[in-house]
Design a protein around this motif. Structure first.
Motif, PDB file in Angstrom:
ATOM      1  N   LEU A 291       0.837  -1.187   0.000  1.00  0.00           N
ATOM      2  CA  LEU A 291       0.000   0.000   0.000  1.00  0.00           C
ATOM      3  C   LEU A 291       0.876   1.243   0.000  1.00  0.00           C
ATOM      4  N   SER A 292       0.395   2.292  -0.627  1.00  0.00           N
ATOM      5  CA  SER A 292       1.090   3.572  -0.601  1.00  0.00           C
ATOM      6  C   SER A 292       0.081   4.669  -0.894  1.00  0.00           C
ATOM      7  N   GLY A 293       0.425   5.873  -0.479  1.00  0.00           N
ATOM      8  CA  GLY A 293      -0.483   6.991  -0.725  1.00  0.00           C
ATOM      9  C   GLY A 293       0.150   8.316  -0.368  1.00  0.00           C
ATOM     10  N   ARG A 294      -0.458   9.351  -0.880  1.00  0.00           N
ATOM     11  CA  ARG A 294      -0.025  10.721  -0.596  1.00  0.00           C
ATOM     12  C   ARG A 294      -1.268  11.572  -0.425  1.00  0.00           C
ATOM     13  N   ARG A 295      -1.303  12.366   0.649  1.00  0.00           N
ATOM     14  CA  ARG A 295      -2.465  13.181   0.952  1.00  0.00           C
ATOM     15  C   ARG A 295      -2.024  14.633   1.175  1.00  0.00           C
ATOM     16  N   ILE A 296      -2.815  15.556   0.661  1.00  0.00           N
ATOM     17  CA  ILE A 296      -2.635  16.972   0.963  1.00  0.00           C
ATOM     18  C   ILE A 296      -3.991  17.519   1.394  1.00  0.00           C
ATOM     19  N   GLU A 297      -4.020  18.121   2.564  1.00  0.00           N
ATOM     20  CA  GLU A 297      -5.259  18.686   3.097  1.00  0.00           C
ATOM     21  C   GLU A 297      -5.041  20.149   3.433  1.00  0.00           C
ATOM     22  N   LYS A 298      -6.065  20.952   3.178  1.00  0.00           N
ATOM     23  CA  LYS A 298      -6.029  22.374   3.469  1.00  0.00           C
ATOM     24  C   LYS A 298      -7.311  22.717   4.221  1.00  0.00           C
ATOM     25  N   GLU A 299      -7.167  23.225   5.438  1.00  0.00           N
ATOM     26  CA  GLU A 299      -8.321  23.474   6.287  1.00  0.00           C
ATOM     27  C   GLU A 299      -8.287  24.891   6.850  1.00  0.00           C
ATOM     28  N   TRP A 300      -9.476  25.486   6.961  1.00  0.00           N
ATOM     29  CA  TRP A 300      -9.671  26.763   7.642  1.00  0.00           C
ATOM     30  C   TRP A 300     -10.463  26.511   8.917  1.00  0.00           C
ATOM     31  N   ASP A 301      -9.970  27.017  10.045  1.00  0.00           N
ATOM     32  CA  ASP A 301     -10.655  26.865  11.329  1.00  0.00           C
ATOM     33  C   ASP A 301     -10.901  28.252  11.923  1.00  0.00           C
ATOM     34  N   PRO A 302     -12.125  28.787  11.798  1.00  0.00           N
ATOM     35  CA  PRO A 302     -12.424  30.104  12.366  1.00  0.00           C
ATOM     36  C   PRO A 302     -13.165  29.980  13.705  1.00  0.00           C
ATOM     37  N   SER A 303     -13.175  31.054  14.455  1.00  0.00           N
ATOM     38  CA  SER A 303     -14.005  31.142  15.651  1.00  0.00           C
ATOM     39  C   SER A 303     -14.322  32.604  15.914  1.00  0.00           C
ATOM     40  N   VAL A 304     -15.467  32.850  16.555  1.00  0.00           N
ATOM     41  CA  VAL A 304     -15.862  34.200  16.934  1.00  0.00           C
ATOM     42  C   VAL A 304     -16.566  34.119  18.286  1.00  0.00           C
ATOM     43  N   THR A 305     -16.273  35.083  19.148  1.00  0.00           N
ATOM     44  CA  THR A 305     -16.827  35.091  20.505  1.00  0.00           C
ATOM     45  C   THR A 305     -17.197  36.514  20.876  1.00  0.00           C
ATOM     46  N   ILE A 306     -18.303  36.644  21.594  1.00  0.00           N
ATOM     47  CA  ILE A 306     -18.656  37.931  22.178  1.00  0.00           C
ATOM     48  C   ILE A 306     -18.704  37.773  23.694  1.00  0.00           C
ATOM     49  N   GLN A 307     -18.064  38.692  24.413  1.00  0.00           N
ATOM     50  CA  GLN A 307     -18.003  38.677  25.865  1.00  0.00           C
ATOM     51  C   GLN A 307     -18.652  39.938  26.418  1.00  0.00           C
ATOM     52  N   TRP A 308     -19.405  39.749  27.500  1.00  0.00           N
ATOM     53  CA  TRP A 308     -20.087  40.874  28.130  1.00  0.00           C
ATOM     54  C   TRP A 308     -19.861  40.806  29.631  1.00  0.00           C
ATOM     55  N   ASP A 309     -19.172  41.805  30.166  1.00  0.00           N
ATOM     56  CA  ASP A 309     -18.974  41.911  31.608  1.00  0.00           C
ATOM     57  C   ASP A 309     -20.203  42.590  32.200  1.00  0.00           C
ATOM     58  N   ILE A 310     -21.097  41.800  32.754  1.00  0.00           N
ATOM     59  CA  ILE A 310     -22.332  42.383  33.285  1.00  0.00           C
ATOM     60  C   ILE A 310     -22.110  43.007  34.658  1.00  0.00           C
ATOM     61  N   ALA A 311     -20.997  42.651  35.283  1.00  0.00           N
ATOM     62  CA  ALA A 311     -20.589  43.253  36.553  1.00  0.00           C
ATOM     63  C   ALA A 311     -19.085  43.060  36.668  1.00  0.00           C
ATOM     64  N   ARG A 312     -18.506  43.596  37.748  1.00  0.00           N
ATOM     65  CA  ARG A 312     -17.048  43.516  37.891  1.00  0.00           C
ATOM     66  C   ARG A 312     -16.554  42.081  37.832  1.00  0.00           C
ATOM     67  N   ASP A 313     -17.247  41.159  38.475  1.00  0.00           N
ATOM     68  CA  ASP A 313     -16.808  39.767  38.542  1.00  0.00           C
ATOM     69  C   ASP A 313     -17.848  38.823  37.954  1.00  0.00           C
ATOM     70  N   ALA A 314     -18.521  39.263  36.904  1.00  0.00           N
ATOM     71  CA  ALA A 314     -19.513  38.420  36.238  1.00  0.00           C
ATOM     72  C   ALA A 314     -19.401  38.630  34.737  1.00  0.00           C
ATOM     73  N   MET A 315     -19.189  37.545  34.003  1.00  0.00           N
ATOM     74  CA  MET A 315     -18.980  37.623  32.560  1.00  0.00           C
ATOM     75  C   MET A 315     -19.863  36.598  31.858  1.00  0.00           C
ATOM     76  N   LEU A 316     -20.518  37.034  30.795  1.00  0.00           N
ATOM     77  CA  LEU A 316     -21.280  36.152  29.910  1.00  0.00           C
ATOM     78  C   LEU A 316     -20.567  36.082  28.569  1.00  0.00           C
ATOM     79  N   TYR A 317     -20.682  34.934  27.887  1.00  0.00           N
ATOM     80  CA  TYR A 317     -20.079  34.828  26.562  1.00  0.00           C
ATOM     81  C   TYR A 317     -20.901  33.902  25.678  1.00  0.00           C
ATOM     82  N   ALA A 318     -20.766  34.127  24.389  1.00  0.00           N
ATOM     83  CA  ALA A 318     -21.345  33.249  23.376  1.00  0.00           C
ATOM     84  C   ALA A 318     -20.308  33.097  22.275  1.00  0.00           C
TER      85      ALA A 318
END
Length: 727
Positions: free
Chosen positions: A450-477
């Motif tokens: 057996l033999s083989g050759r592989r080439i893969e090209k991938e994009w991995d994105p991410s996006v996050t929003i953070q909201w400090d609702i108080a000094r020591d309280a944080m929400l995120y999505a």
């Protein structure tokens, strides 16, 4: 030398040269930091996003275990860590171990594959389980990041990532000597570390550890207890910090692990598991099972201040070799035996630049490249019925991968932040496999090269929003994508040309969460809810007909659930911490799945496992622990740490055989000790799994033994005494 090998050697030279250029002009970097809570603020600092951050400010569901906690509970490796981290599972097998997060991981049936859960040690990527065998040697902290992390953390993290940060040299002299003895397995552990300055600009840290234990399963045929373990590891670290805006941290470690026997037990009576097994070995080939690994790893991490930016260079080298032989029928009559051996080496280089964090816009931009060579040799011997022969396989793979990545944070106002990350990865693999058969072997054992050759090209994105609702309280999505490279099936006797290559898997995840710190940060509470969909999930299952693991791509799978954790410093000297996770992981589409236990005569090509749960994914898991430190007079303190970990029922293999499932269980631990108030000495007794729950981490249909399930049995109750001296 072929062209690929020539390019690999040239790239090795280039990486070495770039490391020299980066590290020679000035003494450069390692911006790591302690993860221990501050005396007044309760801050735990992590580097999950390649910056030093309070864990409460990181919009990721994660667990951090400090080095002191690892030592106190006697947690030596991932096999012992997994039950303390919800939604983290380690599959212990006679081959390699495999990591799972939120029910997703790379089954160990194909040794040539990288893990779906990426492992990073001091910033160095380890795709193979045996690259980093040191049993949590002198660790500062372990960060377990759940969910796809490819955009910023690195390649092959479609299920999550684990980052281990070793302790760094100190500016003040410090020395620790520890010894422990475990009575049930007659296990001895010795550990020592010394750290301090050798000049105004140079500090050194030396650590070493030795282990020797007898095991907990009796081999009634060959005698003795299994698996016996003997290991020796050492690490040297040098920090050069002249105080001119640049420093350099160099680490070199190496060691060996020798195992004799294993903990696989056939389940043939209602009393099983009874911690007894009868194996015969294979005359002329092997006596008892053994598994011997040697490895060496090195890293050089440099930082240089360029104005108000920081340029970081991380250069890594990792290599190991191992050999193991297994009585593969796990029974009293010589019928099937296997040998596996690996040789692996990898060079890697990462360079990144980070902006200051004082403005409205901050960013990290960088690049990563690695090359590795991998050789896998396999042999299988059979003496069963009309068969009396041998299969030998030789597999070689060369891998070149590079990626560019970036992360940006935009502060829309004092309380709202938008984060985005993106990684592009180019991954090339070339592989060959040669096979020979001698004697009379099963017809499914083929010799087609057996033999083989592989080439893969991938994009991995991410996006996050953070909201400090108080000094020591944080929400995120957040929304993110992750990927895991495809590859080749290594050194298996049954692989056809059509089965030789496996496609990459992709993950798409949505997560919302909250991180709260209350009562002057004495109470920290975190919660996250997530849904991750996987496409082309790479799966592996044992096929009894061919006596081999078959690796393929499932269609689609979904992992969703909720994770919570808390720590509560009730009063000085008394704290509680706990966690709870709910997991719903199932196949959405899996054509060609193995036949289920309820329909063993099905045709796999016509079977679809859609709607079935993913193996090794308990719906519920959690922990609850208490820590007590009380002064008892005479400059002494009494210590108590105890609690429970639990998991609900989970299937351990792909046919959903109830006999191969692990029922719900809880395990209780307790540590009691006395120490001097200045921590110069400490003595303690540690009991783990005090109710002696016998559980399994892996199960499969036993080769050449129809209807018999075998399981890898986890350790029973252990009782140890610890002594620690510090200066």
């Amino acid at each position: 030398m072929n062209c690929v090998a020539t390019r690999i050697h040239l790239l090795r030279a280039g990486l070495m040269a770039s490391a020299v250029v980066a590290l020679t002009p000035v003494g450069a970097f390692a911006q790591e930091t302690t993860s221990q809570p501050d005396a007044d603020g309760g801050i735990i600092v992590v580097t999950a996003q390649k910056r030093e951050q309070d864990i409460q400010d990181v919009p990721i569901s994660m667990t951090v275990v400090g080095g002191e906690k690892l030592r106190d509970l006697g947690i030596q490796d991932f096999n012992e860590l997994d039950r303390y981290v919800p939604n983290f599972y380690v599959q212990s097998t006679p081959g390699n171990n495999a990591f799972y997060i939120r029910g997703i991981g790379s089954a160990p049936g194909n040794l040539a594959f990288e893990q779906t859960v990426g492992l990073f040690v001091d910033g160095i990527y380890g795709g193979h389980a045996r690259q980093f065998q040191a049993p949590f040697l002198d660790v500062e902290r372990i960060e377990v990041l759940r969910g796809p992390q490819g955009a910023l953390v690195g390649k092959n993290t479609s299920a999550g990532a684990i980052s281990i940060v070793s302790a760094r040299p100190t500016r003040d002299f410090h020395a620790t000597a520890e010894g422990s003895y475990e009575f049930e397995q007659r296990g001895t552990r010795l550990f020592g570390v010394a750290s301090g300055p050798v000049s105004d600009a140079v500090s050194v840290r030396i650590a070493g550890q030795y282990e020797d234990s007898d095991g907990y399963v009796e081999n009634t045929q060959l005698g003795g207890m299994e698996p016996k373990r003997k290991s020796l590891f050492g690490r040297a670290s040098v920090l050069i910090d002249p105080g001119n805006g640049a420093d350099l941290l160099i680490r070199v470690e190496g060691g060996k692990v020798d195992l004799t026997g294993n903990a696989v037990e056939r389940y043939t009576t209602p009393d099983d598991p009874d911690l007894r097994r009868a194996t015969s070995g294979f005359p002329g080939f092997m006596d008892k099972d053994f598994d011997n690994t040697n490895n060496v790893n090195a890293s050089a991490t440099a930082n240089i201040d360029i104005g108000d930016h920081v340029l970081t260079s991380v250069t890594g080298y990792s290599a190991y070799d191992f050999e193991k032989k297994i009585d593969s029928d796990f029974g009293p009559t010589p019928a099937l035996a296997s040998r596996f051996a690996e040789k692996f080496s990898q060079m890697s280089q990462e360079i990144r630049i980070a902006s200051p964090t004082t403005g409205r816009f901050e960013y990290i931009v960088g690049g990563y490249v690695h090359i590795n060579d991998y050789d896998l040799f396999g042999s299988t011997l059979i003496a069963f019925g009309p068969f009396n022969g041998r299969s030998d396989r030789a597999f070689r793979q060369e891998n070149f991968a590079w990626s560019g990545f970036g992360s940006a944070t935009f502060h829309m106002n004092d309380h709202l932040r938008l984060l985005g990350s993106l990684r592009y990865t180019y991954d090339r693999k070339e592989a060959t496999q040669q096979r020979t058969n001698t004697g009379v072997v099963q017809p499914t054992w083929i010799v087609t090269p057996l033999s083989g050759r592989r080439i893969e090209k991938e994009w991995d994105p991410s996006v996050t929003i953070q909201w400090d609702i108080a000094r020591d309280a944080m929400l995120y999505a957040s929304y993110g994508q992750g990927s895991k490279a495809g590859g080749f099936i290594g050194a298996q006797s049954t692989t056809t040309p059509a089965q030789f290559q496996i496609e990459p898997e992709q993950a798409e995840t949505y997560e919302i969460g909250a991180k709260l710190a209350l009562f002057d940060r004495r109470l920290r509470f975190n919660i996250a809810a997530y849904r991750t969909d996987f496409t082309n999930l790479q799966v592996s299952s044992f096929d009894a007909f061919s006596n081999s693991f078959i690796t393929s791509n499932a269609g689609k799978a979904r992992s969703q659930g909720v994770e919570t954790d808390f720590t509560f410093q009730i009063v000085n000297g008394f704290s509680l911490n706990g966690s709870l996770a709910y997991l719903d992981a199932k196949y959405l589409d899996f054509p060609g799945a193995p036949c289920p236990f309820t329909n063993p005569g099905c045709i796999p090509a016509n079977n679809n496992a859609a709607g079935e749960p993913l193996p090794r994914s308990p719906k519920w898991s959690g922990t609850l622990f208490a820590d007590i430190v009380l002064p008892i007079g005479g400059n002494l303190e009494f210590l108590a740490n105890g609690g429970a970990t639990f998991r609900s029922q989970a299937f351990l293999e792909e046919s959903y055989n109830p006999a191969a499932a692990q029922e719900s269980y809880a395990k209780f631990d307790l540590r009691l000790g006395v120490r001097r108030a200045d921590k110069r000495w400490e003595i303690a007794v540690v009991g783990k799994n005090l109710t002696d729950e016998l559980t399994a981490g892996h199960a499969f249909n036993t080769p050449l033994a129809a209807g018999i399930v075998s399981k890898y049995v986890q350790p029973p109750r252990t009782i140890a005494v610890q002594l620690r001296l510090q200066y």
